[in-house]
Design an enzyme around this catalytic site. Sequence first.
Site, PDB file in Angstrom:
ATOM      1  CE  LYS A 208      67.132  23.817  -5.886  1.00 10.31           C
ATOM      2  NZ  LYS A 208      67.242  24.668  -4.841  1.00 10.31           N
ATOM      3  CE  LYS A 263      63.744  22.193  -5.081  1.00 11.93           C
ATOM      4  NZ  LYS A 263      64.394  22.983  -4.344  1.00 11.93           N
TER       5      LYS A 263
HETATM    6  C1  PBG Z   1      66.927  27.176  -2.988  1.00 13.39           C
HETATM    7  C2  PBG Z   1      65.787  26.340  -2.998  1.00 13.39           C
HETATM    8  C3  PBG Z   1      64.625  26.483  -3.990  1.00 13.39           C
HETATM    9  C4  PBG Z   1      63.634  25.567  -3.601  1.00 13.39           C
HETATM   10  C5  PBG Z   1      63.885  24.737  -2.652  1.00 13.39           C
HETATM   11  N1  PBG Z   1      65.148  25.381  -2.228  1.00 13.39           N
HETATM   12  C6  PBG Z   1      64.390  27.177  -5.157  1.00 13.39           C
HETATM   13  C7  PBG Z   1      65.666  27.650  -5.861  1.00 13.39           C
HETATM   14  O1  PBG Z   1      66.452  26.847  -6.176  1.00 13.39           O
HETATM   15  O2  PBG Z   1      65.344  28.781  -6.580  1.00 13.39           O
HETATM   16  C8  PBG Z   1      62.505  25.155  -4.322  1.00 13.39           C
HETATM   17  C9  PBG Z   1      61.296  24.569  -3.660  1.00 13.39           C
HETATM   18  C10 PBG Z   1      59.876  24.809  -4.418  1.00 13.39           C
HETATM   19  O3  PBG Z   1      59.837  25.158  -5.578  1.00 13.39           O
HETATM   20  O4  PBG Z   1      59.112  24.210  -3.999  1.00 13.39           O
HETATM   21  N2  PBG Z   1      67.988  26.827  -2.301  1.00 13.39           N
END
Ligand code: PBG
Length: 338
Positions: A208, A263
Amino acid sequence: MKISAMATNAGVDLVRRMRRNRTTPFIRSLVRETVLRPEDLIQPLFVQAGDGAPEPIASMPGVVRHNVATLAEECRKVADLGIPAVALFPRIDATLKNPTGTHATDSANVLFAAIRAVKKAVPHLTLIVDVALDPYTDHGHDGILDGKGSIENDSTVEALCRLAVAQAEAGADIVAPSDMMDGRVKAIRAALDAAGHRGVGILAYSAKYASAFYGPFRDAVGSGKVSAPLDKRTYQMDPANVREAILEVELDEQEGADMVMVKPAGPYLDVIRAIREATNLPLAAYQVSGEYAQIHAAAKLGWLDYASTRDEALLAIKRAGADMILTYFATEVAEALR
Ligand code: PBG
Protein backbone atom coordinates in the site's frame (compact mmCIF):
# COMPACT_ATOMS: atom_id res chain seq x y z
CA MET A 1 17.33 -4.55 -49.58
CA LYS A 2 14.87 -6.00 -47.05
CA ILE A 3 12.56 -8.40 -48.88
CA SER A 4 9.78 -7.99 -46.32
CA ALA A 5 9.52 -4.26 -46.95
CA MET A 6 9.60 -4.53 -50.71
CA ALA A 7 6.45 -3.32 -52.38
CA THR A 8 5.27 -5.21 -55.45
CA ASN A 9 2.11 -5.13 -57.55
CA ALA A 10 0.67 -7.66 -55.12
CA GLY A 11 1.24 -5.27 -52.20
CA VAL A 12 3.75 -5.42 -49.35
CA ASP A 13 5.21 -8.91 -49.06
CA LEU A 14 4.59 -9.86 -45.43
CA VAL A 15 4.57 -13.30 -43.78
CA ARG A 16 2.57 -12.12 -40.81
CA ARG A 17 -0.23 -9.61 -41.05
CA MET A 18 -1.33 -8.89 -37.49
CA ARG A 19 -4.50 -7.16 -38.65
CA ARG A 20 -6.02 -10.44 -39.87
CA ASN A 21 -6.87 -11.36 -36.27
CA ARG A 22 -8.53 -7.98 -35.73
CA THR A 23 -10.92 -8.03 -38.68
CA THR A 24 -14.30 -8.60 -37.01
CA PRO A 25 -15.75 -8.47 -33.51
CA PHE A 26 -16.03 -12.27 -33.63
CA ILE A 27 -12.40 -12.94 -34.43
CA ARG A 28 -11.32 -10.30 -31.94
CA SER A 29 -13.29 -12.12 -29.26
CA LEU A 30 -11.61 -15.42 -30.24
CA VAL A 31 -8.12 -14.04 -29.71
CA ARG A 32 -8.89 -11.91 -26.63
CA GLU A 33 -6.50 -12.72 -23.78
CA THR A 34 -8.21 -11.00 -20.87
CA VAL A 35 -11.89 -10.86 -20.01
CA LEU A 36 -13.40 -8.89 -17.16
CA ARG A 37 -16.21 -10.65 -15.30
CA PRO A 38 -18.48 -9.61 -12.40
CA GLU A 39 -16.79 -12.41 -10.43
CA ASP A 40 -13.52 -10.45 -10.56
CA LEU A 41 -14.93 -7.45 -8.75
CA ILE A 42 -15.27 -6.33 -5.14
CA GLN A 43 -17.52 -3.37 -4.32
CA PRO A 44 -16.29 -1.03 -1.56
CA LEU A 45 -19.17 0.48 0.43
CA PHE A 46 -19.41 3.18 3.10
CA VAL A 47 -21.71 3.14 6.10
CA GLN A 48 -22.52 5.67 8.79
CA ALA A 49 -24.76 5.76 11.87
CA GLY A 50 -28.33 7.00 11.91
CA ASP A 51 -31.24 6.45 9.59
CA GLY A 52 -30.75 9.44 7.32
CA ALA A 53 -30.95 9.04 3.55
CA PRO A 54 -27.77 7.81 1.81
CA GLU A 55 -25.45 10.80 1.63
CA PRO A 56 -23.57 11.58 -1.59
CA ILE A 57 -19.79 12.13 -1.51
CA ALA A 58 -18.95 15.17 -3.65
CA SER A 59 -15.57 13.95 -4.90
CA MET A 60 -16.88 10.43 -5.68
CA PRO A 61 -19.92 10.84 -7.98
CA GLY A 62 -22.40 8.00 -7.53
CA VAL A 63 -20.89 6.82 -4.25
CA VAL A 64 -22.83 7.35 -1.01
CA ARG A 65 -22.51 6.83 2.70
CA HIS A 66 -25.25 4.34 3.51
CA ASN A 67 -27.21 3.86 6.67
CA VAL A 68 -27.27 0.28 7.95
CA ALA A 69 -30.59 -0.56 6.28
CA THR A 70 -29.74 0.84 2.83
CA LEU A 71 -26.33 -0.82 3.06
CA ALA A 72 -27.96 -4.22 3.49
CA GLU A 73 -30.26 -3.53 0.52
CA GLU A 74 -27.32 -2.46 -1.62
CA CYS A 75 -25.46 -5.66 -0.69
CA ARG A 76 -28.38 -7.76 -1.89
CA LYS A 77 -28.26 -5.95 -5.24
CA VAL A 78 -24.48 -6.44 -5.47
CA ALA A 79 -24.79 -10.18 -4.81
CA ASP A 80 -27.64 -10.52 -7.35
CA LEU A 81 -25.32 -9.05 -10.00
CA GLY A 82 -22.81 -11.84 -9.43
CA ILE A 83 -20.26 -9.73 -7.53
CA PRO A 84 -18.83 -12.10 -4.89
CA ALA A 85 -17.71 -9.62 -2.25
CA VAL A 86 -18.03 -6.17 -0.73
CA ALA A 87 -15.45 -4.24 1.29
CA LEU A 88 -16.91 -2.25 4.13
CA PHE A 89 -15.71 1.13 5.49
CA PRO A 90 -17.34 3.11 8.30
CA ARG A 91 -17.61 6.86 8.54
CA ILE A 92 -17.52 7.74 12.21
CA ASP A 93 -19.04 10.85 13.74
CA ALA A 94 -16.30 13.39 14.56
CA THR A 95 -17.42 13.58 18.20
CA LEU A 96 -16.52 9.89 18.67
CA LYS A 97 -12.93 10.24 17.44
CA ASN A 98 -9.91 10.58 19.72
CA PRO A 99 -6.12 10.26 19.47
CA THR A 100 -6.06 6.49 20.02
CA GLY A 101 -9.24 5.59 18.13
CA THR A 102 -10.91 3.81 21.05
CA HIS A 103 -14.33 3.88 19.38
CA ALA A 104 -13.04 1.17 17.01
CA THR A 105 -13.76 -1.59 19.50
CA ASP A 106 -16.70 0.08 21.25
CA SER A 107 -19.69 -2.25 20.85
CA ALA A 108 -21.67 0.85 19.76
CA ASN A 109 -19.41 1.24 16.66
CA VAL A 110 -21.82 1.35 13.69
CA LEU A 111 -19.49 -0.99 11.82
CA PHE A 112 -20.53 -3.97 13.94
CA ALA A 113 -24.24 -3.32 13.40
CA ALA A 114 -23.51 -3.00 9.68
CA ILE A 115 -21.63 -6.32 9.57
CA ARG A 116 -24.47 -8.11 11.36
CA ALA A 117 -27.11 -6.53 9.09
CA VAL A 118 -25.25 -7.48 5.89
CA LYS A 119 -24.62 -11.06 7.03
CA LYS A 120 -28.28 -11.41 7.97
CA ALA A 121 -29.59 -9.95 4.70
CA VAL A 122 -27.15 -11.68 2.32
CA PRO A 123 -25.38 -14.52 4.15
CA HIS A 124 -23.61 -15.89 1.07
CA LEU A 125 -22.02 -12.57 0.08
CA THR A 126 -18.35 -12.44 1.12
CA LEU A 127 -17.91 -9.62 3.59
CA ILE A 128 -14.47 -8.03 3.71
CA VAL A 129 -13.87 -5.48 6.46
CA ASP A 130 -10.99 -3.01 6.62
CA VAL A 131 -8.81 -3.18 9.73
CA ALA A 132 -7.29 0.23 10.47
CA LEU A 133 -7.74 3.02 12.96
CA ASP A 134 -8.02 6.00 10.59
CA PRO A 135 -11.84 6.20 10.70
CA TYR A 136 -11.60 6.49 14.49
CA THR A 137 -8.58 8.71 15.19
CA ASP A 138 -9.06 12.48 15.35
CA HIS A 139 -5.75 13.01 13.50
CA GLY A 140 -6.71 10.62 10.68
CA HIS A 141 -3.66 8.38 10.93
CA ASP A 142 -4.01 4.60 10.76
CA GLY A 143 -2.39 4.08 14.12
CA ILE A 144 -1.63 5.37 17.58
CA LEU A 145 0.64 8.42 17.84
CA ASP A 146 3.47 8.36 20.34
CA GLY A 147 4.40 11.56 22.20
CA LYS A 148 6.69 12.68 19.37
CA GLY A 149 4.12 12.61 16.58
CA SER A 150 5.08 9.30 14.99
CA ILE A 151 2.94 6.18 14.76
CA GLU A 152 3.72 3.52 17.32
CA ASN A 153 3.93 0.16 15.61
CA ASP A 154 3.40 -2.40 18.33
CA SER A 155 0.63 -0.76 20.35
CA THR A 156 -1.17 -0.11 17.06
CA VAL A 157 -0.88 -3.81 16.15
CA GLU A 158 -2.46 -4.73 19.49
CA ALA A 159 -5.37 -2.37 18.82
CA LEU A 160 -5.76 -3.81 15.31
CA CYS A 161 -5.92 -7.34 16.73
CA ARG A 162 -8.76 -6.34 19.04
CA LEU A 163 -10.57 -4.67 16.12
CA ALA A 164 -10.13 -7.70 13.84
CA VAL A 165 -11.44 -10.10 16.49
CA ALA A 166 -14.46 -7.85 17.09
CA GLN A 167 -15.12 -7.74 13.33
CA ALA A 168 -14.91 -11.54 13.14
CA GLU A 169 -17.23 -11.81 16.12
CA ALA A 170 -19.78 -9.63 14.32
CA GLY A 171 -19.57 -11.87 11.23
CA ALA A 172 -16.83 -10.61 8.89
CA ASP A 173 -15.62 -13.34 6.51
CA ILE A 174 -12.30 -11.68 5.69
CA VAL A 175 -10.44 -8.96 7.56
CA ALA A 176 -8.23 -6.64 5.53
CA PRO A 177 -5.52 -4.81 7.46
CA SER A 178 -4.85 -1.58 5.54
CA ASP A 179 -2.61 0.08 8.10
CA MET A 180 0.90 -0.99 6.95
CA MET A 181 2.19 -1.68 10.46
CA ASP A 182 4.94 -4.30 10.66
CA GLY A 183 3.96 -7.75 11.86
CA ARG A 184 0.23 -7.14 11.90
CA VAL A 185 -0.72 -10.11 9.75
CA LYS A 186 0.98 -12.58 12.08
CA ALA A 187 -0.50 -10.94 15.17
CA ILE A 188 -4.02 -10.76 13.70
CA ARG A 189 -3.84 -14.41 12.59
CA ALA A 190 -2.85 -15.47 16.11
CA ALA A 191 -5.54 -13.31 17.71
CA LEU A 192 -8.25 -14.65 15.39
CA ASP A 193 -7.20 -18.25 16.02
CA ALA A 194 -7.06 -17.75 19.78
CA ALA A 195 -10.59 -16.36 19.68
CA GLY A 196 -11.82 -19.38 17.70
CA HIS A 197 -12.05 -17.64 14.31
CA ARG A 198 -9.87 -20.02 12.32
CA GLY A 199 -12.14 -19.72 9.31
CA VAL A 200 -11.83 -15.95 9.02
CA GLY A 201 -9.39 -14.99 6.27
CA ILE A 202 -6.84 -12.21 6.00
CA LEU A 203 -6.55 -10.07 2.89
CA ALA A 204 -3.35 -8.10 3.51
CA TYR A 205 -2.91 -4.66 2.02
CA SER A 206 0.69 -5.72 1.46
CA ALA A 207 1.91 -3.08 -0.97
CA LYS A 208 0.00 0.00 0.00
CA TYR A 209 1.64 3.16 -1.24
CA ALA A 210 1.62 6.64 0.33
CA SER A 211 -0.53 7.91 -2.51
CA ALA A 212 -2.19 11.20 -3.36
CA PHE A 213 -4.91 9.15 -5.07
CA TYR A 214 -6.62 8.47 -1.70
CA GLY A 215 -7.89 12.06 -1.41
CA PRO A 216 -11.59 11.45 -2.19
CA PHE A 217 -11.71 8.42 0.15
CA ARG A 218 -10.52 10.61 2.99
CA ASP A 219 -13.48 12.91 2.22
CA ALA A 220 -15.75 9.88 2.36
CA VAL A 221 -14.61 8.71 5.79
CA GLY A 222 -13.68 12.18 7.03
CA SER A 223 -10.04 11.29 7.78
CA GLY A 224 -8.25 14.10 5.95
CA LYS A 225 -8.43 17.17 3.74
CA VAL A 226 -7.30 17.40 0.14
CA SER A 227 -5.95 20.89 0.89
CA ALA A 228 -3.67 19.57 3.65
CA PRO A 229 -2.99 15.95 2.72
CA LEU A 230 -2.10 13.62 5.55
CA ASP A 231 1.48 12.47 5.42
CA LYS A 232 1.53 8.69 5.93
CA ARG A 233 5.00 8.13 4.52
CA THR A 234 6.44 6.62 7.71
CA TYR A 235 4.22 3.56 7.25
CA GLN A 236 2.81 3.49 3.70
CA MET A 237 5.25 2.69 0.88
CA ASP A 238 7.30 5.08 -1.21
CA PRO A 239 5.78 5.25 -4.74
CA ALA A 240 9.33 4.96 -6.08
CA ASN A 241 9.79 1.36 -4.93
CA VAL A 242 8.89 -2.01 -6.39
CA ARG A 243 11.41 -4.49 -4.89
CA GLU A 244 10.23 -3.36 -1.47
CA ALA A 245 6.69 -4.34 -2.46
CA ILE A 246 7.86 -7.88 -3.13
CA LEU A 247 9.50 -8.01 0.31
CA GLU A 248 6.25 -6.84 1.90
CA VAL A 249 4.34 -9.60 0.10
CA GLU A 250 6.90 -12.24 1.11
CA LEU A 251 6.57 -11.22 4.75
CA ASP A 252 2.76 -11.18 4.67
CA GLU A 253 2.80 -14.60 3.02
CA GLN A 254 5.06 -15.99 5.77
CA GLU A 255 2.87 -14.35 8.40
CA GLY A 256 -0.19 -16.19 7.11
CA ALA A 257 -1.99 -13.85 4.72
CA ASP A 258 -4.59 -15.68 2.61
CA MET A 259 -4.57 -13.03 -0.12
CA VAL A 260 -2.41 -9.99 -0.81
CA MET A 261 -3.14 -6.60 -2.33
CA VAL A 262 -1.55 -3.81 -4.32
CA LYS A 263 -2.97 -0.31 -3.87
CA PRO A 264 -3.51 1.94 -5.81
CA ALA A 265 -3.92 -0.12 -8.98
CA GLY A 266 -3.81 1.84 -12.25
CA PRO A 267 -0.60 3.81 -11.60
CA TYR A 268 1.04 0.64 -10.19
CA LEU A 269 0.51 -1.95 -12.93
CA ASP A 270 4.21 -2.85 -12.88
CA VAL A 271 3.93 -3.63 -9.17
CA ILE A 272 0.89 -5.85 -9.81
CA ARG A 273 2.85 -7.71 -12.48
CA ALA A 274 5.95 -8.11 -10.29
CA ILE A 275 3.91 -9.45 -7.37
CA ARG A 276 1.91 -11.74 -9.64
CA GLU A 277 5.22 -13.35 -10.58
CA ALA A 278 6.58 -13.42 -7.01
CA THR A 279 3.72 -15.17 -5.19
CA ASN A 280 1.18 -17.89 -5.77
CA LEU A 281 -1.30 -16.30 -3.38
CA PRO A 282 -4.44 -14.74 -4.85
CA LEU A 283 -3.74 -11.11 -5.71
CA ALA A 284 -6.14 -8.21 -5.30
CA ALA A 285 -5.67 -4.70 -6.67
CA TYR A 286 -7.51 -1.65 -5.35
CA GLN A 287 -8.57 0.91 -7.93
CA VAL A 288 -8.76 3.72 -5.40
CA SER A 289 -10.99 6.75 -5.02
CA GLY A 290 -8.70 9.12 -6.94
CA GLU A 291 -8.57 6.79 -9.95
CA TYR A 292 -12.39 6.70 -9.89
CA ALA A 293 -12.65 10.49 -9.46
CA GLN A 294 -10.24 11.17 -12.36
CA ILE A 295 -12.37 9.26 -14.84
CA HIS A 296 -15.55 10.94 -13.64
CA ALA A 297 -13.98 14.41 -13.76
CA ALA A 298 -12.57 14.03 -17.27
CA ALA A 299 -15.84 12.60 -18.55
CA LYS A 300 -17.80 15.45 -16.98
CA LEU A 301 -15.57 17.93 -18.81
CA GLY A 302 -16.23 16.05 -22.03
CA TRP A 303 -12.56 15.14 -22.34
CA LEU A 304 -12.87 11.35 -22.11
CA ASP A 305 -15.58 8.85 -22.92
CA TYR A 306 -16.81 7.63 -19.55
CA ALA A 307 -17.73 3.96 -20.05
CA SER A 308 -14.90 3.00 -22.38
CA THR A 309 -12.28 4.68 -20.17
CA ARG A 310 -13.70 2.95 -17.10
CA ASP A 311 -13.71 -0.46 -18.78
CA GLU A 312 -10.20 -0.07 -20.20
CA ALA A 313 -8.80 0.99 -16.82
CA LEU A 314 -10.25 -2.13 -15.18
CA LEU A 315 -9.21 -4.47 -17.97
CA ALA A 316 -5.63 -3.18 -17.72
CA ILE A 317 -5.54 -3.97 -13.99
CA LYS A 318 -6.67 -7.53 -14.67
CA ARG A 319 -4.22 -7.92 -17.57
CA ALA A 320 -1.39 -6.80 -15.29
CA GLY A 321 -2.13 -9.85 -13.11
CA ALA A 322 -4.81 -9.03 -10.55
CA ASP A 323 -7.19 -11.88 -9.72
CA MET A 324 -9.70 -9.51 -8.14
CA ILE A 325 -10.26 -5.77 -8.27
CA LEU A 326 -11.70 -3.55 -5.58
CA THR A 327 -13.42 -0.78 -7.52
CA TYR A 328 -16.15 1.78 -6.91
CA PHE A 329 -17.32 0.93 -10.44
CA ALA A 330 -18.06 -2.71 -9.55
CA THR A 331 -21.87 -2.58 -9.49
CA GLU A 332 -22.30 -0.52 -12.65
CA VAL A 333 -19.74 -2.59 -14.55
CA ALA A 334 -21.44 -5.83 -13.50
CA GLU A 335 -24.71 -4.31 -14.73
CA ALA A 336 -23.10 -3.36 -18.03
CA LEU A 337 -21.65 -6.86 -18.45
CA ARG A 338 -25.08 -8.53 -18.11
C1 PBG B 1 -7.09 3.66 5.32
C2 PBG B 1 -7.55 3.38 3.94
C3 PBG B 1 -7.41 4.27 2.89
C4 PBG B 1 -8.01 3.68 1.79
C5 PBG B 1 -8.51 2.44 2.18
N1 PBG B 1 -8.20 2.26 3.53
C6 PBG B 1 -6.85 5.65 2.83
C7 PBG B 1 -5.61 6.00 3.49
O1 PBG B 1 -4.70 5.20 3.64
O2 PBG B 1 -5.53 7.16 3.90
C8 PBG B 1 -8.09 4.34 0.46
C9 PBG B 1 -9.09 3.86 -0.49
C10 PBG B 1 -9.37 4.77 -1.61
O3 PBG B 1 -8.73 5.82 -1.82
O4 PBG B 1 -10.29 4.44 -2.37
N2 PBG B 1 -6.79 2.62 6.13
